[in-house]
Structures are given as structure tokens and as C-alpha cells.
Design a protein around this motif. Structure first.
Motif, PDB file in Angstrom:
ATOM      1  N   ILE A 154       0.851  -1.201   0.000  1.00 52.51           N
ATOM      2  CA  ILE A 154       0.000   0.000   0.000  1.00 52.51           C
ATOM      3  C   ILE A 154       0.886   1.251   0.000  1.00 52.51           C
ATOM      4  O   ILE A 154       0.700   2.171  -0.813  1.00 52.51           O
ATOM      5  CB  ILE A 154      -0.918   0.013   1.242  1.00 52.51           C
ATOM      6  CG1 ILE A 154      -1.803  -1.236   1.257  1.00 52.51           C
ATOM      7  CG2 ILE A 154      -1.753   1.280   1.295  1.00 52.51           C
ATOM      8  CD1 ILE A 154      -2.458  -1.519   2.596  1.00 52.51           C
ATOM      9  N   VAL A 155       1.876   1.259   0.904  1.00 50.80           N
ATOM     10  CA  VAL A 155       2.767   2.414   1.029  1.00 50.80           C
ATOM     11  C   VAL A 155       3.538   2.645  -0.270  1.00 50.80           C
ATOM     12  O   VAL A 155       3.622   3.771  -0.771  1.00 50.80           O
ATOM     13  CB  VAL A 155       3.727   2.184   2.232  1.00 50.80           C
ATOM     14  CG1 VAL A 155       4.830   3.209   2.237  1.00 50.80           C
ATOM     15  CG2 VAL A 155       2.951   2.225   3.539  1.00 50.80           C
ATOM     16  N   GLU A 156       4.075   1.563  -0.848  1.00 54.94           N
ATOM     17  CA  GLU A 156       4.850   1.708  -2.086  1.00 54.94           C
ATOM     18  C   GLU A 156       3.950   2.029  -3.279  1.00 54.94           C
ATOM     19  O   GLU A 156       4.300   2.846  -4.132  1.00 54.94           O
ATOM     20  CB  GLU A 156       5.668   0.447  -2.365  1.00 54.94           C
ATOM     21  CG  GLU A 156       6.867   0.274  -1.447  1.00 54.94           C
ATOM     22  CD  GLU A 156       7.770   1.509  -1.403  1.00 54.94           C
ATOM     23  OE1 GLU A 156       7.942   2.171  -2.446  1.00 54.94           O
ATOM     24  OE2 GLU A 156       8.277   1.822  -0.317  1.00 54.94           O
ATOM     25  N   GLY A 157       2.806   1.372  -3.346  1.00 53.41           N
ATOM     26  CA  GLY A 157       1.873   1.613  -4.456  1.00 53.41           C
ATOM     27  C   GLY A 157       1.386   3.057  -4.451  1.00 53.41           C
ATOM     28  O   GLY A 157       1.332   3.719  -5.492  1.00 53.41           O
ATOM     29  N   LEU A 158       1.048   3.579  -3.259  1.00 56.41           N
ATOM     30  CA  LEU A 158       0.573   4.965  -3.170  1.00 56.41           C
ATOM     31  C   LEU A 158       1.677   5.944  -3.553  1.00 56.41           C
ATOM     32  O   LEU A 158       1.423   6.947  -4.222  1.00 56.41           O
ATOM     33  CB  LEU A 158       0.068   5.267  -1.757  1.00 56.41           C
ATOM     34  CG  LEU A 158      -1.287   4.664  -1.382  1.00 56.41           C
ATOM     35  CD1 LEU A 158      -1.584   4.887   0.098  1.00 56.41           C
ATOM     36  CD2 LEU A 158      -2.421   5.226  -2.245  1.00 56.41           C
ATOM     37  N   ALA A 159       2.918   5.648  -3.139  1.00 55.11           N
ATOM     38  CA  ALA A 159       4.026   6.550  -3.480  1.00 55.11           C
ATOM     39  C   ALA A 159       4.207   6.603  -4.994  1.00 55.11           C
ATOM     40  O   ALA A 159       4.394   7.678  -5.581  1.00 55.11           O
ATOM     41  CB  ALA A 159       5.313   6.095  -2.800  1.00 55.11           C
ATOM     42  N   GLU A 160       4.133   5.457  -5.637  1.00 52.72           N
ATOM     43  CA  GLU A 160       4.311   5.412  -7.089  1.00 52.72           C
ATOM     44  C   GLU A 160       3.138   6.093  -7.792  1.00 52.72           C
ATOM     45  O   GLU A 160       3.320   6.902  -8.701  1.00 52.72           O
ATOM     46  CB  GLU A 160       4.451   3.938  -7.519  1.00 52.72           C
ATOM     47  CG  GLU A 160       5.204   3.700  -8.798  1.00 52.72           C
ATOM     48  CD  GLU A 160       6.662   4.170  -8.792  1.00 52.72           C
ATOM     49  OE1 GLU A 160       7.131   4.685  -7.758  1.00 52.72           O
ATOM     50  OE2 GLU A 160       7.312   4.037  -9.837  1.00 52.72           O
ATOM     51  N   LEU A 161       1.919   5.778  -7.341  1.00 51.94           N
ATOM     52  CA  LEU A 161       0.735   6.337  -8.000  1.00 51.94           C
ATOM     53  C   LEU A 161       0.626   7.853  -7.794  1.00 51.94           C
ATOM     54  O   LEU A 161       0.396   8.602  -8.745  1.00 51.94           O
ATOM     55  CB  LEU A 161      -0.522   5.639  -7.468  1.00 51.94           C
ATOM     56  CG  LEU A 161      -1.853   6.131  -8.034  1.00 51.94           C
ATOM     57  CD1 LEU A 161      -1.881   5.984  -9.558  1.00 51.94           C
ATOM     58  CD2 LEU A 161      -3.029   5.364  -7.416  1.00 51.94           C
ATOM     59  N   TYR A 162       0.829   8.316  -6.551  1.00 53.37           N
ATOM     60  CA  TYR A 162       0.644   9.745  -6.303  1.00 53.37           C
ATOM     61  C   TYR A 162       1.794  10.599  -6.826  1.00 53.37           C
ATOM     62  O   TYR A 162       1.614  11.786  -7.080  1.00 53.37           O
ATOM     63  CB  TYR A 162       0.305  10.021  -4.824  1.00 53.37           C
ATOM     64  CG  TYR A 162      -1.189   9.885  -4.642  1.00 53.37           C
ATOM     65  CD1 TYR A 162      -1.751   8.626  -4.466  1.00 53.37           C
ATOM     66  CD2 TYR A 162      -2.048  10.970  -4.761  1.00 53.37           C
ATOM     67  CE1 TYR A 162      -3.127   8.474  -4.377  1.00 53.37           C
ATOM     68  CE2 TYR A 162      -3.422  10.826  -4.671  1.00 53.37           C
ATOM     69  CZ  TYR A 162      -3.961   9.583  -4.487  1.00 53.37           C
ATOM     70  OH  TYR A 162      -5.327   9.433  -4.430  1.00 53.37           O
ATOM     71  N   SER A 163       2.961   9.999  -7.016  1.00 53.42           N
ATOM     72  CA  SER A 163       4.015  10.790  -7.656  1.00 53.42           C
ATOM     73  C   SER A 163       3.633  11.025  -9.117  1.00 53.42           C
ATOM     74  O   SER A 163       3.834  12.114  -9.655  1.00 53.42           O
ATOM     75  CB  SER A 163       5.380  10.115  -7.518  1.00 53.42           C
ATOM     76  OG  SER A 163       5.381   8.839  -8.090  1.00 53.42           O
ATOM     77  N   LEU A 164       3.010  10.030  -9.736  1.00 55.46           N
ATOM     78  CA  LEU A 164       2.509  10.221 -11.112  1.00 55.46           C
ATOM     79  C   LEU A 164       1.334  11.205 -11.134  1.00 55.46           C
ATOM     80  O   LEU A 164       1.228  12.054 -12.018  1.00 55.46           O
ATOM     81  CB  LEU A 164       2.028   8.886 -11.675  1.00 55.46           C
ATOM     82  CG  LEU A 164       2.965   8.108 -12.579  1.00 55.46           C
ATOM     83  CD1 LEU A 164       2.271   6.833 -13.044  1.00 55.46           C
ATOM     84  CD2 LEU A 164       3.377   8.935 -13.793  1.00 55.46           C
ATOM     85  N   GLU A 165       0.437  11.047 -10.140  1.00 59.42           N
ATOM     86  CA  GLU A 165      -0.724  11.943 -10.055  1.00 59.42           C
ATOM     87  C   GLU A 165      -0.287  13.402  -9.923  1.00 59.42           C
ATOM     88  O   GLU A 165      -0.872  14.283 -10.538  1.00 59.42           O
ATOM     89  CB  GLU A 165      -1.601  11.565  -8.859  1.00 59.42           C
ATOM     90  CG  GLU A 165      -2.432  10.319  -9.067  1.00 59.42           C
ATOM     91  CD  GLU A 165      -3.505  10.507 -10.132  1.00 59.42           C
ATOM     92  OE1 GLU A 165      -4.054  11.619 -10.240  1.00 59.42           O
ATOM     93  OE2 GLU A 165      -3.765   9.552 -10.885  1.00 59.42           O
ATOM     94  N   ALA A 166       0.733  13.618  -9.088  1.00 57.53           N
ATOM     95  CA  ALA A 166       1.201  14.996  -8.883  1.00 57.53           C
ATOM     96  C   ALA A 166       1.720  15.567 -10.194  1.00 57.53           C
ATOM     97  O   ALA A 166       1.516  16.754 -10.494  1.00 57.53           O
ATOM     98  CB  ALA A 166       2.285  15.025  -7.812  1.00 57.53           C
ATOM     99  N   LEU A 167       2.363  14.731 -10.995  1.00 53.21           N
ATOM    100  CA  LEU A 167       2.857  15.196 -12.300  1.00 53.21           C
ATOM    101  C   LEU A 167       1.710  15.478 -13.263  1.00 53.21           C
ATOM    102  O   LEU A 167       1.728  16.443 -14.012  1.00 53.21           O
ATOM    103  CB  LEU A 167       3.804  14.157 -12.903  1.00 53.21           C
ATOM    104  CG  LEU A 167       5.155  14.002 -12.200  1.00 53.21           C
ATOM    105  CD1 LEU A 167       5.931  12.835 -12.794  1.00 53.21           C
ATOM    106  CD2 LEU A 167       5.965  15.284 -12.324  1.00 53.21           C
TER     107      LEU A 167
END
Ligand SMILES: [Zn+2]
Length: 419
Positions: free
Chosen positions: A299-312
Motif C-alpha cells: 500500500i505504502v509503495e503503491g501509493l508513493a508510485e501512483l501519487y508521484s505520477l498523479e502529482a505530475l
């Protein structure tokens, strides 16, 4: 002792007394017991060491004892006033009445693998985690006494510092970790002959620094944070401050997050060829608190990957087409993963699969709430929580946000607990 008995008697009385108008007023709550803890780090580049002094001032005798986790490979020369008991894996310190001093030395260099360091001291700079300088401690107190902690740095002439704390006018730093009973200076720190930029971004005090000559792209990073942090702040509050530190070889060629701080090797690009961003990945960890319990690492790793893309994407740094291509590539990478839950340290394919699952979860929540709520609301809850992220905790937050059970979604094979 007598004070404790009085309080106990008052508590028993309160339990026994029937509620009524004649009930005497309860005793006024005892004033809060606070003791001062002053940390001093003296960096000695010629020894590659930090000399640590912990000074406790405790006029009300609220602190009884401290028991530090000891790493004999890195810490040495434990001495102090009161009683200092050094055992193999821990050091117990009972300070004298009203306070005292504990001193020890920490070797800063630490290898992460055969060739590279995740903690390093040279003649011109030192990069280290606060956790290494003051190891975790179990604290025994009287009357729920609370620490008020400060840090003072003693650096060689001409050195400056990037640390994730507020600097007071007297030059000390305020150490305040609301989730801990005994505040320690944790997080990434960099000292030395540095290039630093400091600026307020989206309400957060940001400091970005690297040793002179290491090619730390401070201005590029600052620009990137200026256009991405506002999009994250719309989802959940940002930490009050953020320290970004980096250095070149032989530091480890990766990124690592800590409380209100992150480390990034200076060779890493701001945005990788596949559209993901190492800086934003670690930043999302910092934002979310970066703590995973058992079975929650995906969850922690998936959210970091997804939200870094979302922020972009939300900041229009990535076009919609490029964002979708990046997601498709991530989802293909995770296609063959059978279980995300069974992995203790999610990486590569597992966190790729996690991104896919989190996107499906977003769809589930939207469908169940007629589009009113989504994964953003779950992230909002997570950022506000100090509990480690486990599957059960995450599921509870998702169901709270949705207002209904998500049994089917969480019953999937890859999400049910491994036997
Ligand atoms: Zn990560």
C-alpha cells in the motif's frame, strides 16, 4: 508517591460516588510535568564521528530512566552523570535527581552495500540520519512527564546545515514529534560546505541542499516542488517543513525518505524515462508518514508510485497521454504478481501491481459513492493517521470513506492474507 496515592484515592472516589449535585468538585488536574532535553551534535570530520551529548534538566524529577537501543558497531564511549549501564544491545541511563548529562560517540560512515554508503562523513561534509545519532529509546517517566527537546549543532568553521527542524533565534532547533513520548532528532541531516536553497512552497518550509561540487540540482528540484506540492496539498495537508538532501558517489544511488526529510543521490533525474519521479516518490512517502505495518508495504509503495505520477499529471507536468502510457507500462510490469500482501518489502513488480489495484480501488469507491468520493479521500485519512499502514487499517479507512463494506474487492486472492 503520596501524590500518586492521592490521585488514586480521587479516582476511586470518583468511581464510587453517585452522580449528584452534592458531589464535591473534582481535584484540579495536576500541572503538566515537563523536563528539558538538549541534544548537542559536535561533528568531528577528522574522526568521521559525531560527539553526542544529551543534557536533561528536570527540576520536577519527571524522567526516571532511559534505555537506548545500542549498536556496538557505530556507538562507543558511553559516559555520563548518574548511572550509565552499557550492555550488549542496549544502554540504560538513570540520570541524577533534577537531571544530568549522557555522552557518546557515533561513527557516521555506514555502508548500504559493498560499494556505497547510506551515511557518510568526509572532511567537507557529513550526511546522516538523526536516528543513527540518537538511537531509539524506551523512556520511563513519573506523572506522564513529557520531554521538551532542542538540538544544538557544533559544526566546523564554514559549515552549514540542512535539517528538518525549526531554528530558534538562539540558534537551537526545536524538536517536536507529536507522536512520540520522548522526542528525538530524527530525519535526514546534511552538514558541511553546502549549496542550499530555502523557500516556502505551498505553506511548507522547504530546504534543499547538497555538498558543494556534487551537482545537486537544487533549483530544478525547487521548481518541481513549486508546481507539484500544491496539487498534493489539495488532497491532504503537507508537513510543515521538508528537508531534501543529496550527495554524489560513493553515496547510495537511490532515494530514501525519513520524517519531514528525504535523501536522493544527485545522479537521479527529476523524471525518469518511464515518467515516474524519484524525488516525488520519496516526497509522497514523507507526506504520508512512510510507515508500513505488517502486510501494508504494498500500500505504502503503491501509493508513493501512483501519487508521484498523479502529482505530475495534476500539475500538467505530464500530458494525459504520457500519464496513461506510464500507467499502462506500470500495470504491465505487475501483471504476473500473484499476491501483493505476502511481500514484506514491496518493490518492482509488486508495487507495480499495487498501483493497478489502487486504481481499481479508486474505481470501486467512486462507483459505490456515485462519484462523490475516491482514493484521494482515503489518502487524506492516511495522512492524518499516525497508525502504521496494515491491510486491515487501510481497509477500514477505505470502508469509512465509502460508507459501506468493500468485501468483494478485499476478498481477492492477491489481497487476502497469505496462509
Ligand atoms: Zn518507496
Amino acid at each position: 508517591m503520596s501524590r500518586r496515592l492521592t490521585r488514586l484515592a480521587a479516582a476511586l472516589f470518583a468511581l464510587a460516588a453517585p452522580a449528584g449535585a452534592q458531589e464535591p468538585a473534582p481535584p484540579a488536574p495536576a500541572a503538566e510535568v515537563v523536563y528539558d532535553v538538549d541534544y548537542e551534535f559536535r561533528i568531528v570530520p577528522t574522526e568521521g564521528a559525531a560527539k553526542v551529548t544529551i543534557t536533561v534538566s528536570d527540576p520536577q524529577d519527571g524522567l526516571l530512566s532511559l534505555r537506548f537501543a545500542r549498536d556496538p558497531e557505530r556507538q562507543s564511549d558511553w559516559t555520563g552523570s548518574g548511572e550509565v549501564l552499557v550492555e550488549d544491545r542496549w544502554v540504560a541511563w538513570t540520570p541524577p535527581k533534577h537531571g544530568g548529562e549522557l555522552r557518546f560517540t557515533v561513527r557516521i560512515d555506514h555502508l548500504r552495500n559493498e560499494h556505497s554508503y547510506d551515511s557518510r562523513a568526509t572532511r567537507h561534509w557529513a550526511l546522516v540520519r538523526g536516528d543513527a545519532l540518537v538511537p531509539p529509546a524506551r523512556v520511563r517517566t513519573d506523572r506522564m512527564a513529557r520531554a521538551r527537546a532542542h538540538l544544538r549543532l557544533r559544526l566546523p568553521e564554514g559549515w552549514s546545515a540542512v535539517v528538518p527542524y525549526r531554528r530558534l533565534t538562539d540558534g537551537r532547533y526545536e524538536i517536536d514529534n507529536p507522536e512520540r513520548r520522548f522526542d528525538r532528532p530524527v530525519g535526514w541531516m546534511l552538514f558541511g560546505r553546502l549549496g542550499i536553497v530555502r523557500e516556502r512552497v505551498a505553506g511548507a518550509s522547504v530546504a534543499i541542499g547538497g555538498p558543494v561540487g556534487h551537482g545537486m540540482r537544487r533549483q530544478d528540484m525547487l521548481a518541481m516542488l513549486r508546481w507539484t506540492l500544491p496539487t498534493l496539498r489539495k488532497v491532504a495537508p503537507l508537513p510543515e517543513r521538508l528537508a531534501v538532501v543529496g550527495a554524489a558517489d560513493p553515496m547510495w544511488r537511490g532515494g530514501l525518505s525519513g520524517p519531514r526529510s528525504l535523501y536522493l543521490h544527485t545522479s537521479l533525474p527529476l523524471i525518469s524515462e518511464d515518467g515516474t519521479s524519484p524525488l516525488l516518490h520519496e516526497l509522497v512517502h514523507v507526506w504520508m508518514g512512510a510507515r508500513s505495518g505488517s502486510d501494508g508495504d504494498w500500500i505504502v509503495e503503491g501509493l508513493a508510485e501512483l501519487y508521484s505520477l498523479e502529482a505530475l499529471r495534476r500539475s500538467r507536468t505530464l500530458s494525459k497521454r504520457r500519464y496513461e502510457r506510464a500507467l499502462a507500462r506500470i500495470e504491465a510490469k505487475g501483471r504476473n504478481v500473484r499476491s501483493v500482501v505476502a511481500t514484506e518489502h514491496a518493490s518492482g513488480a509488486v508495487s507495480a501491481r499495487a498501483v493497478g489495484l489502487l486504481r481499481e480501488l479508486d474505481g470501486e469507491i467512486r462507483a459505490a459513492t456515485g462519484g462523490a468520493r475516491g482514493l484521494d479521500d482515503v489518502v487524506h485519512e492516511l495522512v492524518g493517521s499516525t497508525e502504521p499502514v496494515s491491510l486491515a487499517h487501510f481497509r477500514a479507512l477505505c470502508e469509512k470513506v465509502t460508507g459501506t463494506k468493500l468485501t468483494d474487492f478485499f476478498a481477492r486472492r492477491e489481497l487476502s492474507r497469505a496462509p
